[in-house]
Design a protein around this motif. Structure first.
Motif, mmCIF file in Angstrom:
data_model
loop_
_atom_site.group_PDB
_atom_site.id
_atom_site.type_symbol
_atom_site.label_atom_id
_atom_site.label_comp_id
_atom_site.label_asym_id
_atom_site.label_seq_id
_atom_site.Cartn_x
_atom_site.Cartn_y
_atom_site.Cartn_z
ATOM 1 N N MET A 321 0.097 10.066 -7.461
ATOM 2 C CA MET A 321 0.053 9.031 -7.489
ATOM 3 C C MET A 321 -1.775 8.394 -8.336
ATOM 4 N N LEU A 322 -2.274 6.999 -7.918
ATOM 5 C CA LEU A 322 -3.694 6.635 -8.545
ATOM 6 C C LEU A 322 -3.878 5.558 -7.414
ATOM 7 N N PHE A 323 -4.383 5.668 -6.693
ATOM 8 C CA PHE A 323 -5.633 4.810 -6.029
ATOM 9 C C PHE A 323 -6.514 4.468 -6.778
ATOM 10 N N ALA A 324 -6.488 3.143 -7.019
ATOM 11 C CA ALA A 324 -7.688 2.044 -7.691
ATOM 12 C C ALA A 324 -7.921 0.604 -7.172
ATOM 13 N N GLY A 325 -9.064 0.881 -5.699
ATOM 14 C CA GLY A 325 -9.187 -0.599 -5.431
ATOM 15 C C GLY A 325 -9.558 -1.233 -3.824
ATOM 16 N N ALA A 326 -9.208 -1.528 -3.278
ATOM 17 C CA ALA A 326 -10.670 -2.133 -2.117
ATOM 18 C C ALA A 326 -10.379 -1.649 -1.213
ATOM 19 N N LYS A 327 -11.192 -1.419 -0.077
ATOM 20 C CA LYS A 327 -10.605 -0.627 0.569
ATOM 21 C C LYS A 327 -10.184 -1.457 1.866
ATOM 22 N N GLU A 328 -9.381 -2.506 1.650
ATOM 23 C CA GLU A 328 -9.013 -3.073 2.597
ATOM 24 C C GLU A 328 -7.986 -2.021 4.564
ATOM 25 N N THR A 329 -8.144 -2.387 5.186
ATOM 26 C CA THR A 329 -7.275 -1.513 6.286
ATOM 27 C C THR A 329 -6.340 -1.411 6.538
ATOM 28 N N GLU A 330 -6.293 -2.394 6.303
ATOM 29 C CA GLU A 330 -4.323 -2.465 7.229
ATOM 30 C C GLU A 330 -3.654 -2.292 5.788
ATOM 31 N N LEU A 331 -4.183 -2.218 4.070
ATOM 32 C CA LEU A 331 -3.787 -1.881 3.696
ATOM 33 C C LEU A 331 -3.725 -0.637 3.228
ATOM 34 N N LEU A 332 -4.756 0.018 3.566
ATOM 35 C CA LEU A 332 -4.943 2.030 3.571
ATOM 36 C C LEU A 332 -3.143 2.102 4.715
ATOM 37 N N ASP A 333 -4.190 1.305 5.812
ATOM 38 C CA ASP A 333 -2.437 2.173 6.746
ATOM 39 C C ASP A 333 -1.382 1.469 6.433
ATOM 40 N N ASP A 334 -1.273 1.051 6.085
ATOM 41 C CA ASP A 334 0.248 0.411 5.048
ATOM 42 C C ASP A 334 0.984 2.178 3.913
ATOM 43 N N TYR A 335 -0.507 1.856 3.770
ATOM 44 C CA TYR A 335 -0.094 3.226 2.323
ATOM 45 C C TYR A 335 0.338 4.357 3.532
ATOM 46 N N VAL A 336 -0.512 4.715 4.308
ATOM 47 C CA VAL A 336 -0.257 5.836 5.044
ATOM 48 C C VAL A 336 1.360 5.830 5.991
ATOM 49 N N ASP A 337 1.710 4.676 6.154
ATOM 50 C CA ASP A 337 2.931 4.506 7.107
ATOM 51 C C ASP A 337 3.900 4.463 5.507
ATOM 52 N N ALA A 338 4.423 3.506 5.047
ATOM 53 C CA ALA A 338 5.499 3.479 3.637
ATOM 54 C C ALA A 338 5.075 4.619 2.835
ATOM 55 N N LYS A 339 4.307 5.337 2.648
ATOM 56 C CA LYS A 339 3.983 6.276 0.901
ATOM 57 C C LYS A 339 4.051 7.322 1.782
ATOM 58 N N ASP A 340 3.265 7.426 3.091
ATOM 59 C CA ASP A 340 3.038 8.824 3.551
ATOM 60 C C ASP A 340 1.488 9.691 2.814
ATOM 61 N N ILE A 341 0.908 8.961 2.888
ATOM 62 C CA ILE A 341 -0.339 9.706 2.300
ATOM 63 C C ILE A 341 -1.534 9.361 3.210
ATOM 64 N N LYS A 342 -1.134 10.740 3.322
ATOM 65 C CA LYS A 342 -1.791 11.245 4.647
ATOM 66 C C LYS A 342 -3.557 11.110 4.886
ATOM 67 N N LEU A 343 -4.065 10.590 6.065
ATOM 68 C CA LEU A 343 -4.885 9.610 6.340
ATOM 69 C C LEU A 343 -6.019 8.776 5.125
ATOM 70 N N LEU A 344 -5.131 8.557 4.018
ATOM 71 C CA LEU A 344 -5.946 7.034 3.296
ATOM 72 C C LEU A 344 -6.714 6.318 3.798
ATOM 73 N N ASP A 345 -6.224 6.221 5.094
ATOM 74 C CA ASP A 345 -7.063 5.025 5.955
ATOM 75 C C ASP A 345 -8.700 5.646 6.621
ATOM 76 N N ARG A 346 -8.950 7.082 6.390
ATOM 77 C CA ARG A 346 -10.453 7.511 6.582
ATOM 78 C C ARG A 346 -11.546 7.452 5.365
ATOM 79 N N ALA A 347 -10.473 6.895 4.250
ATOM 80 C CA ALA A 347 -11.633 6.446 2.918
ATOM 81 C C ALA A 347 -12.423 5.783 3.472
ATOM 82 N N VAL A 348 -12.061 4.337 4.694
ATOM 83 C CA VAL A 348 -13.153 3.789 5.361
ATOM 84 C C VAL A 348 -13.493 4.606 6.473
ATOM 85 N N ASP A 349 -15.050 5.240 6.211
ATOM 86 C CA ASP A 349 -15.867 6.089 6.888
ATOM 87 C C ASP A 349 -16.205 5.080 8.185
ATOM 88 N N TRP A 350 -15.143 5.537 9.512
ATOM 89 C CA TRP A 350 -15.275 4.718 10.954
ATOM 90 C C TRP A 350 -15.932 5.777 11.498
#
Length: 603
Positions: A321-350
């Motif tokens: 897969m290729l992600f190319a877009g905006a780091k929207e927090t809730e969308l990244l969380d959705d991809y972590v859950d729905a697509k099983d993409i581990k820690l994609l939400d860490r792209a936002v440097d919390w």
């Protein structure tokens, strides 16, 4: 005295944090250069067939030939018109795929504009090789005993438009009749699924190793700061690696950083945008990941799958897969859950306080969804936070009242034991115990405010959801500093003052409300504390001037609520107000007494 030192220490720590932030923030990003330096491709050893799955020192045949193209930077429009393309038409993504090299090198984000102006261009995340903003993704193969497609291969598409309902298959066959296919499918957001197939129609076995890469220039990259990490980024063995920077790759003797084991994803992150190569869930076999410097401000992230020996008449298929877009927090969380993409939400440097910052973001975003105005949502969030801290504020005021009540006894002890500090400390601790006074209770709200303020600072700084969000009147973008400043007569004079003196209306309101807040507090007995409290509001007014208007709004609103809270608590603790009035009267009498001799002498 110990209590006074603690208060000064708390104030000093807060000031250090606040004074440090302006140096960490990059208010104005570096300008994009007009040219890109030539790219000198280093020698690239081939894959050793004796060690299937091992990472070669480089990816042969995958680095684009920009050595000549980069000598003269061409416009995006000219480069796009030069090649046959498949159109990308998704709800939130536009652009095209270059049939030469099967590159995804034209990605436009339909929901975001470059500037606040409604006529501004849409954000162009990917751009073709040879342009000033070169940034693209490419998928291919390394081969042994087989001719593989290159960056110059022209592919044949199954259709002319990639949409969520119409995937596109690109096909190419080598002279031996062995076929390669790349299937692109896109969802309704920013995720492109990629299926790579090799069909061995030849007479002999072939070794192929699928790969994907992202190639970009750093000329238009957002800089890293100590609070926001940008640049090469990936998650390996369930751990996000923030330690690789563009400079690190340039200074590395091999110009290369390699990863083995479990590659969850890797790519490049900017302040608001992300590109990432992601193995499909359930991918098996040994994988490798690389970050590479190509020279000339060009960098590459590479995802290499396991090598496969494909017998004649057989096919091998790889999914990514290729992600190319905006780091929207809730969308990244959705991809972590729905697509099983581990820690994609860490792209936002919390950072370390993600456990605290994300709940604040979720609450703020929910409030925004309810009221439709981010500024109003910040005000409501401020009210909620102050409400939650109100019991602590009550204890603080009660502690202040107790401390003020014992001040005469404390002064007596200080006079009695002024030459015996050890005895003085012992007697003061005994006094605190008898009077049931906690000298640190008044500092607790101050310390609690620091992590809350820092968490909100990170949320407002990182959240793309606040980008270009208006509040009222002149505040059109809460993620930018307040633009209206009296320094240039509120825009009447045709110049932009430096950020540190461009004090907007909100920072002025912040300074005035903080001054009023301190005026309501009982005056500290220590002259040093009095000086600190007297200048702090005006210093912070300058310090906060370059910060996001949303943060300034939060602090100013918090000050207003604190003033109202203090007024109410004074009514509940009249002894505190009485002592404050007595001190003010004593101070005025002393000032009058000091003034009289001067007047007589002058007469």
């Amino acid at each position: 005295m110990e209590n006074q030192r603690n208060v000064i220490l708390a104030i000093t720590l807060m000031a250090l944090i606040l004074f440090g932030w302006p140096y960490a923030l990059e208010v104005f990003y570096p300008a994009r250069p007009a040219t890109v330096e030539d790219v000198a491709n280093a020698p690239r050893p081939g894959l050793d067939p004796a060690t299937p799955g091992a990472s070669s020192g480089a990816v042969s045949g995958t680095v684009p030939d920009t050595a000549s193209a980069s000598k003269i930077i061409r416009t995006r429009k000219a480069v796009l018109a030069d090649s046959a393309r498949v159109t990308i038409d998704a709800p939130r993504v536009g652009g095209s795929i270059n049939l030469t090299g099967a590159r995804i090198d034209d990605v436009v984000l339909k929901d975001y504009r470059e500037k606040l102006d409604k006529d501004s261009d849409l954000v162009h995340l990917f751009s073709p090789a040879g342009t000033a903003d070169q940034y693209f993704a490419q998928f291919g193969w390394i081969g042994e005993g087989v001719v593989t497609p290159t960056s110059q291969t022209v592919w044949t598409p199954s259709g002319g438009r990639l949409t969520p309902s119409t995937p596109v298959t690109l096909r190419w066959a080598n002279p031996a009749g062995q076929r390669f296919e790349i299937v692109y499918a896109i969802d309704a957001n920013y995720l492109i699924s990629v299926t790579q197939r090799f069909i061995n129609s030849g007479a002999t076995p072939a070794i192929v190793r699928p790969l994907g890469l992202i190639n970009r220039t750093s000329a238009n990259a957002d800089p890293s700061t100590w609070t926001v990490r940008n640049g090469p980024l990936g998650v390996f063995d369930d751990v996000a690696d923030f330690d690789v920077h563009y400079d690190d790759l340039d200074e590395n003797p091999k110009k290369l950083v390699e990863y083995g084991g479990n590659i969850d994803w890797l790519g490049f992150t900017d302040h608001y945008w992300l590109s990432a190569l992601i193995p499909a869930p359930g991918s098996t076999g040994q994988m490798a990941g690389n970050f590479r410097s190509l020279g000339g401000k060009l960098y590459q992230s590479e995802l290499l799958f396991d090598s496969k020996v494909v017998a004649p008449g057989k096919m091998v298929e790889t999914k990514a897969m290729l992600f190319a877009g905006a780091k929207e927090t809730e969308l990244l969380d959705d991809y972590v859950d729905a697509k099983d993409i581990k820690l994609l939400d860490r792209a936002v440097d919390w950072g370390w306080f993600i456990w605290f910052e994300k709940p604040i973001f979720k609450l703020l975003n929910w409030l925004f969804e309810q009221v439709g105005n981010f500024g109003v949502a910040i005000i409501l969030l401020t009210i909620i936070i102050r409400g939650l801290m109100f019991p602590i504020a009550q204890r603080q005021f009660a502690s202040m009242a107790q401390m003020r009540a014992v001040q005469p006894k404390m002064k007596a002890l200080q006079e009695r034991y002024k030459d015996d500090k050890q005895k003085l400390q012992t007697e003061m601790m005994e006094l605190y115990r008898k009077e049931k006074v906690n000298p640190l209770a008044g500092c607790l709200p101050m310390f609690l405010q620091i992590p809350v303020f820092f968490a909100l600072y990170k949320v407002l700084l990182l959240a793309i959801e606040m980008r270009h969000q208006p509040f009222v009147l002149w505040i059109k973008d809460l993620s930018a500093p307040d633009p209206l400043t009296p320094v240039n007569l509120f825009g009447l004079l045709p110049f932009d003052p430096p950020s540190m003196i461009a004090i907007g209306i909100l920072p002025i309101i912040l300074g005035v409300t903080m001054w009023l807040q301190f005026k309501l507090n009982p005056a500290p007995m220590d002259p040093v504390q009095q000086q600190v409290f007297s200048i702090m509001p005006w210093v912070l007014m300058f310090v906060m001037a370059p910060f996001a208007a949303g943060l300034q709004l939060y602090w100013a609103m918090s000050n207003v609520l604190t003033i109202a809270q203090q007024k109410w608590l004074y009514s509940r603790h009249p002894q505190l107000k009485e002592l404050a009035a007595q001190e003010a009267a004593a101070k005025a009498a002393k000032a009058e007494k000091d003034k009289m001799p001067k007047e007589k002498g002058g007469a």
